[in-house]
Write a protein that holds these residues in place. Structure first.
Motif, PDB file in Angstrom:
ATOM      1  N   THR A  26       0.853  -1.192   0.000  1.00 44.42           N
ATOM      2  CA  THR A  26       0.000   0.000   0.000  1.00 44.42           C
ATOM      3  C   THR A  26       0.891   1.244   0.000  1.00 44.42           C
ATOM      4  O   THR A  26       1.831   1.335   0.792  1.00 44.42           O
ATOM      5  CB  THR A  26      -0.904   0.014   1.248  1.00 44.42           C
ATOM      6  OG1 THR A  26      -1.751  -1.129   1.198  1.00 44.42           O
ATOM      7  CG2 THR A  26      -1.742   1.279   1.317  1.00 44.42           C
ATOM      8  N   ALA A  32       0.762   8.973  -2.809  1.00 46.70           N
ATOM      9  CA  ALA A  32      -0.555   8.978  -3.454  1.00 46.70           C
ATOM     10  C   ALA A  32      -0.551   9.923  -4.655  1.00 46.70           C
ATOM     11  O   ALA A  32      -0.137  11.078  -4.555  1.00 46.70           O
ATOM     12  CB  ALA A  32      -1.630   9.396  -2.458  1.00 46.70           C
ATOM     13  N   SER A  37      -7.143   7.699  -4.004  1.00 41.01           N
ATOM     14  CA  SER A  37      -6.178   6.769  -3.391  1.00 41.01           C
ATOM     15  C   SER A  37      -5.805   7.255  -1.996  1.00 41.01           C
ATOM     16  O   SER A  37      -5.750   6.469  -1.036  1.00 41.01           O
ATOM     17  CB  SER A  37      -4.915   6.666  -4.256  1.00 41.01           C
ATOM     18  OG  SER A  37      -5.193   6.044  -5.490  1.00 41.01           O
ATOM     19  N   TYR A  46      -7.470   0.787   1.441  1.00 35.33           N
ATOM     20  CA  TYR A  46      -6.813   0.663   0.134  1.00 35.33           C
ATOM     21  C   TYR A  46      -6.891  -0.793  -0.335  1.00 35.33           C
ATOM     22  O   TYR A  46      -6.759  -1.718   0.469  1.00 35.33           O
ATOM     23  CB  TYR A  46      -5.357   1.115   0.252  1.00 35.33           C
ATOM     24  CG  TYR A  46      -4.669   1.346  -1.068  1.00 35.33           C
ATOM     25  CD1 TYR A  46      -4.848   2.530  -1.773  1.00 35.33           C
ATOM     26  CD2 TYR A  46      -3.845   0.364  -1.626  1.00 35.33           C
ATOM     27  CE1 TYR A  46      -4.218   2.753  -2.985  1.00 35.33           C
ATOM     28  CE2 TYR A  46      -3.206   0.575  -2.846  1.00 35.33           C
ATOM     29  CZ  TYR A  46      -3.401   1.769  -3.515  1.00 35.33           C
ATOM     30  OH  TYR A  46      -2.783   1.977  -4.734  1.00 35.33           O
ATOM     31  N   ASN A  80       2.893  -0.903  -9.499  1.00 37.90           N
ATOM     32  CA  ASN A  80       1.505  -0.840  -9.955  1.00 37.90           C
ATOM     33  C   ASN A  80       1.464  -0.724 -11.480  1.00 37.90           C
ATOM     34  O   ASN A  80       1.916   0.263 -12.046  1.00 37.90           O
ATOM     35  CB  ASN A  80       0.812   0.368  -9.305  1.00 37.90           C
ATOM     36  CG  ASN A  80      -0.682   0.394  -9.585  1.00 37.90           C
ATOM     37  OD1 ASN A  80      -1.157  -0.088 -10.616  1.00 37.90           O
ATOM     38  ND2 ASN A  80      -1.448   0.975  -8.675  1.00 37.90           N
ATOM     39  N   LYS A 288     -10.975   2.245  -6.227  1.00 29.16           N
ATOM     40  CA  LYS A 288     -10.464   3.031  -5.098  1.00 29.16           C
ATOM     41  C   LYS A 288      -9.190   3.795  -5.462  1.00 29.16           C
ATOM     42  O   LYS A 288      -8.757   4.679  -4.729  1.00 29.16           O
ATOM     43  CB  LYS A 288     -10.181   2.108  -3.902  1.00 29.16           C
ATOM     44  CG  LYS A 288     -11.447   1.517  -3.285  1.00 29.16           C
ATOM     45  CD  LYS A 288     -11.102   0.544  -2.167  1.00 29.16           C
ATOM     46  CE  LYS A 288     -12.360  -0.037  -1.517  1.00 29.16           C
ATOM     47  NZ  LYS A 288     -12.012  -1.012  -0.451  1.00 29.16           N
ATOM     48  N   GLN A 289      -8.585   3.471  -6.602  1.00 22.74           N
ATOM     49  CA  GLN A 289      -7.386   4.172  -7.056  1.00 22.74           C
ATOM     50  C   GLN A 289      -7.710   5.228  -8.121  1.00 22.74           C
ATOM     51  O   GLN A 289      -6.838   5.677  -8.849  1.00 22.74           O
ATOM     52  CB  GLN A 289      -6.378   3.182  -7.625  1.00 22.74           C
ATOM     53  CG  GLN A 289      -5.920   2.149  -6.633  1.00 22.74           C
ATOM     54  CD  GLN A 289      -4.978   1.150  -7.276  1.00 22.74           C
ATOM     55  OE1 GLN A 289      -3.793   1.411  -7.447  1.00 22.74           O
ATOM     56  NE2 GLN A 289      -5.517   0.016  -7.668  1.00 22.74           N
ATOM     57  N   GLU A 290      -8.981   5.619  -8.168  1.00 21.28           N
ATOM     58  CA  GLU A 290      -9.463   6.623  -9.132  1.00 21.28           C
ATOM     59  C   GLU A 290      -9.205   6.201 -10.577  1.00 21.28           C
ATOM     60  O   GLU A 290      -8.763   6.977 -11.420  1.00 21.28           O
ATOM     61  CB  GLU A 290      -8.864   8.006  -8.845  1.00 21.28           C
ATOM     62  CG  GLU A 290      -9.766   9.116  -9.356  1.00 21.28           C
ATOM     63  CD  GLU A 290      -9.637  10.443  -8.611  1.00 21.28           C
ATOM     64  OE1 GLU A 290     -10.280  11.394  -9.055  1.00 21.28           O
ATOM     65  OE2 GLU A 290      -8.934  10.517  -7.591  1.00 21.28           O
TER      66      GLU A 290
END
Length: 303
Positions: A26, A32, A37, A46, A80, A288-290
């Motif tokens: 995370t 962020a 996020s 997260y 990511n 949740k991470q836009e």
């Protein structure tokens, strides 16, 4: 590989789908990239890697169902690689490498094996002063819609990803296209008031329809441009909360097939009423991470 993408909805034949494998820990608050996020990092909600892998594999299964050739990025450990839309995009038969946030440059290296299959004369890398990400670039046949941020404080916003130099670069590269930029609302702190990319507040579906969030545009004239082009009766208007949940970030496999999140009840009902086949997926953790379904894809070939 001969690329061909002229719009958002023609029958998809080949796509790059991101990956959540070996996604890393995370992020810290300082790491962020966007307010959504950040919100989930602070709240301890997260998403975890296993949930995100399951969501992406469900997406992969839909592509298999429709006989779409799917490429995945090579794995980078603890990194990511979900949002392949940001790192490049195709207009007609040209692959444009995005100038993304410097921290994310390795994501482009992970799809180099795909880029190597493309005619080198059809691969373009903009100069460093040009900022542009694939989530801000939307094709509609003769039109290229581009999200940007025109505020004088552009450089202060990590959520401002495409500058006017990016718009001009595309305009010069494709002089036969109608390139229209849209000034988007940005926020570093409130995800409900942050249109990170154009696909967070608008996306065409089908032949002549679209999903739109009026308050995502800083200028009403930009919103009205799309209303006049598509017709108000052809646009599904989403609420602030639906924008936050990423309702405009669906993905079209064909003019009559839309992949959507299973919780988008109001939108999915409307799509079916318009005659679309809706393939519903769980994607709320990745959201949740836009970013959502369109953000996870980089289309290479459409009919």
């Amino acid at each position: 590989m001969k690329l061909n993408v002229k719009n958002e909805t023609s029958r998809l034949r080949a796509v790059v789908l991101g990956s959540a494998v070996n996604n890393g820990p995370t992020p810290t608050v300082e790491e962020a990239y966007d307010p959504k996020s950040l919100e989930h990092i602070l709240a301890g909600t997260y998403p975890v890697e296993s949930d995100m892998i399951n969501e992406m594999e469900a997406f992969h299964a839909v592509f298999k169902k429709y006989n779409v050739t799917v490429y995945r990025p090579e794995m980078i450990e603890n990194y990511n690689q979900i949002f392949s839309r940001d790192i490049g995009f195709v207009i007609d038969d040209v692959f444009i490498k995005a100038n993304i946030l410097p921290d994310r440059n390795r994501e482009l290296d992970a799809i180099q094996y795909i880029i190597d299959q493309i005619d080198p004369n059809k691969v373009v890398r903009p100069p460093d002063t040009v900022h542009i990400e694939g989530g801000d670039v939307m094709l509609w046949n003769d039109y290229v819609f581009i999200g940007t941020y025109k505020g004088s404080d552009y450089k202060d916003y990590i959520t401002a990803r495409t500058n006017m130099e990016g718009v001009e670069f595309i305009r010069n590269l494709f002089p036969h296209k109608i390139v229209k930029e849209f000034d988007l609302v940005k926020s570093k702190l409130e995800a409900r008031d942050n249109a990170l990319h154009l696909d967070c507040c608008f996306q065409p579906v089908g032949i002549n329809k679209g999903i739109i969030y009026k308050s995502g545009f800083r200028e009403e004239s930009d919103y009205m441009y799309l209303v006049n082009l598509f017709g108000k009766e052809n646009l599904f208007h989403i609420t602030r909360e639906e924008m936050y949940r990423m309702n405009s970030n669906v993905f079209s496999i064909a003019p009559d097939v839309v992949v959507s999140e299973r919780n988008f009840t109001r939108l999915n009902t409307w799509l079916r009423e318009q005659g679309f086949t809706v393939e519903e997926l769980p994607y709320a953790e990745i959201a949740k991470q836009e970013g959502l379904l369109r953000c996870s894809t980089l289309p290479l070939i459409r009919d």
